[in-house]
Every structure is written in structure tokens, then in C-alpha cells.
Design a protein around this motif. Sequence first.
Motif, PDB file in Angstrom:
ATOM      1  N   ALA A 162       6.390   4.146  -2.123  1.00 31.82           N
ATOM      2  CA  ALA A 162       6.202   5.385  -1.362  1.00 31.82           C
ATOM      3  C   ALA A 162       6.969   6.531  -2.018  1.00 31.82           C
ATOM      4  O   ALA A 162       6.481   7.666  -2.069  1.00 31.82           O
ATOM      5  N   GLY A 163       8.159   6.242  -2.513  1.00 27.02           N
ATOM      6  CA  GLY A 163       8.942   7.271  -3.207  1.00 27.02           C
ATOM      7  C   GLY A 163       8.265   7.730  -4.480  1.00 27.02           C
ATOM      8  O   GLY A 163       8.237   8.927  -4.789  1.00 27.02           O
ATOM      9  N   LYS A 216       8.044  -4.347   9.335  1.00 31.42           N
ATOM     10  CA  LYS A 216       8.793  -5.112   8.332  1.00 31.42           C
ATOM     11  C   LYS A 216       8.277  -4.812   6.931  1.00 31.42           C
ATOM     12  O   LYS A 216       9.051  -4.626   5.995  1.00 31.42           O
ATOM     13  N   VAL A 217       6.946  -4.793   6.804  1.00 25.95           N
ATOM     14  CA  VAL A 217       6.347  -4.511   5.499  1.00 25.95           C
ATOM     15  C   VAL A 217       6.717  -3.102   5.056  1.00 25.95           C
ATOM     16  O   VAL A 217       7.089  -2.879   3.905  1.00 25.95           O
ATOM     17  N   TRP A 218       6.621  -2.131   5.956  1.00 28.45           N
ATOM     18  CA  TRP A 218       6.913  -0.747   5.610  1.00 28.45           C
ATOM     19  C   TRP A 218       8.364  -0.583   5.177  1.00 28.45           C
ATOM     20  O   TRP A 218       8.669   0.202   4.291  1.00 28.45           O
ATOM     21  N   GLN A 219       9.274  -1.321   5.774  1.00 33.40           N
ATOM     22  CA  GLN A 219      10.692  -1.199   5.458  1.00 33.40           C
ATOM     23  C   GLN A 219      11.107  -2.024   4.243  1.00 33.40           C
ATOM     24  O   GLN A 219      12.248  -1.946   3.813  1.00 33.40           O
ATOM     25  N   HIS A 220      10.202  -2.798   3.683  1.00 31.29           N
ATOM     26  CA  HIS A 220      10.504  -3.601   2.505  1.00 31.29           C
ATOM     27  C   HIS A 220      10.849  -2.668   1.345  1.00 31.29           C
ATOM     28  O   HIS A 220      10.190  -1.643   1.140  1.00 31.29           O
ATOM     29  N   PRO A 221      11.884  -3.002   0.561  1.00 33.25           N
ATOM     30  CA  PRO A 221      12.313  -2.118  -0.531  1.00 33.25           C
ATOM     31  C   PRO A 221      11.214  -1.783  -1.540  1.00 33.25           C
ATOM     32  O   PRO A 221      11.129  -0.645  -2.008  1.00 33.25           O
ATOM     33  N   SER A 222      10.368  -2.737  -1.878  1.00 34.01           N
ATOM     34  CA  SER A 222       9.321  -2.449  -2.866  1.00 34.01           C
ATOM     35  C   SER A 222       8.293  -1.460  -2.313  1.00 34.01           C
ATOM     36  O   SER A 222       7.771  -0.615  -3.047  1.00 34.01           O
ATOM     37  N   VAL A 223       7.998  -1.558  -1.015  1.00 34.08           N
ATOM     38  CA  VAL A 223       7.068  -0.615  -0.392  1.00 34.08           C
ATOM     39  C   VAL A 223       7.695   0.776  -0.347  1.00 34.08           C
ATOM     40  O   VAL A 223       7.046   1.779  -0.650  1.00 34.08           O
TER      41      VAL A 223
END
Length: 113
Positions: A46-47, A35-42
Motif C-alpha cells: 500500500a505504501g 488481519k490481512v490489511w494489517q499484515h506488514p507486506s500488505v
Amino acid sequence: MRGKLMFLTGLAAGFVMGSRAGREKYEEIRANAQKVWQHPSVQEAAGVAQAQANKLYTEGKDKIQSSKLGEKLQTGTTGTSSSDSTDELLASSDTLATSKSSRTGTTGTSTTY
């Protein structure tokens, strides 16, 4: 900061591996980390990190090609251009850096619990 992150990563890994709660707790931690990894801010962070890594890669590649090492690669290779040799050299180091950052990024997100 890096030391804290490594400690928390080890703590989380030890908990998961040594947990008496077993598979249920592992799946819960894994689901929360996902869930954390898929969060938009994360994903945005990453981008940004990927873009910065690509920029540094390009700058490093240009510096090597314009350095004495780049000249040696150019004169020392037969059958391939210096650009190809430099790309291969940098690609291998980029692959190592990427795999390291992937491991750190993945386990780093699971330490927030």
C-alpha cells in the motif's frame, strides 16, 4: 485480472449480505480482512502504491502546467495563480482516484477468503 477481482468482490459482498449465518460470519470475515490489511507486506505494498500515485500526480501536474491547458488556466484565472487552479483541478481528480483505490483495496483484501 481486474475482471476476476471484480467478480470475487461481488461474490464476497453477496455472500456477506445474503449469508444465513448472519452477524457472526460477517464479523469473522471482517476480522480476517482486517488481519490481512494489517499484515506488514500488505502495508508495504500500500505504501509503494501510494508513493507511485504521488509520483504520477506530481508528473501529471507538471505536464498540465507546461501544456496549453496550463497556459489557459494561467491566463484565464483572476485572483488566483495558475498553480492554485491546477492544484485544485488535480486535487479533485486525485480525490476521486484515491477513493476508488481505497474502495478497491479494502474489498480486494476481503476477497482472499
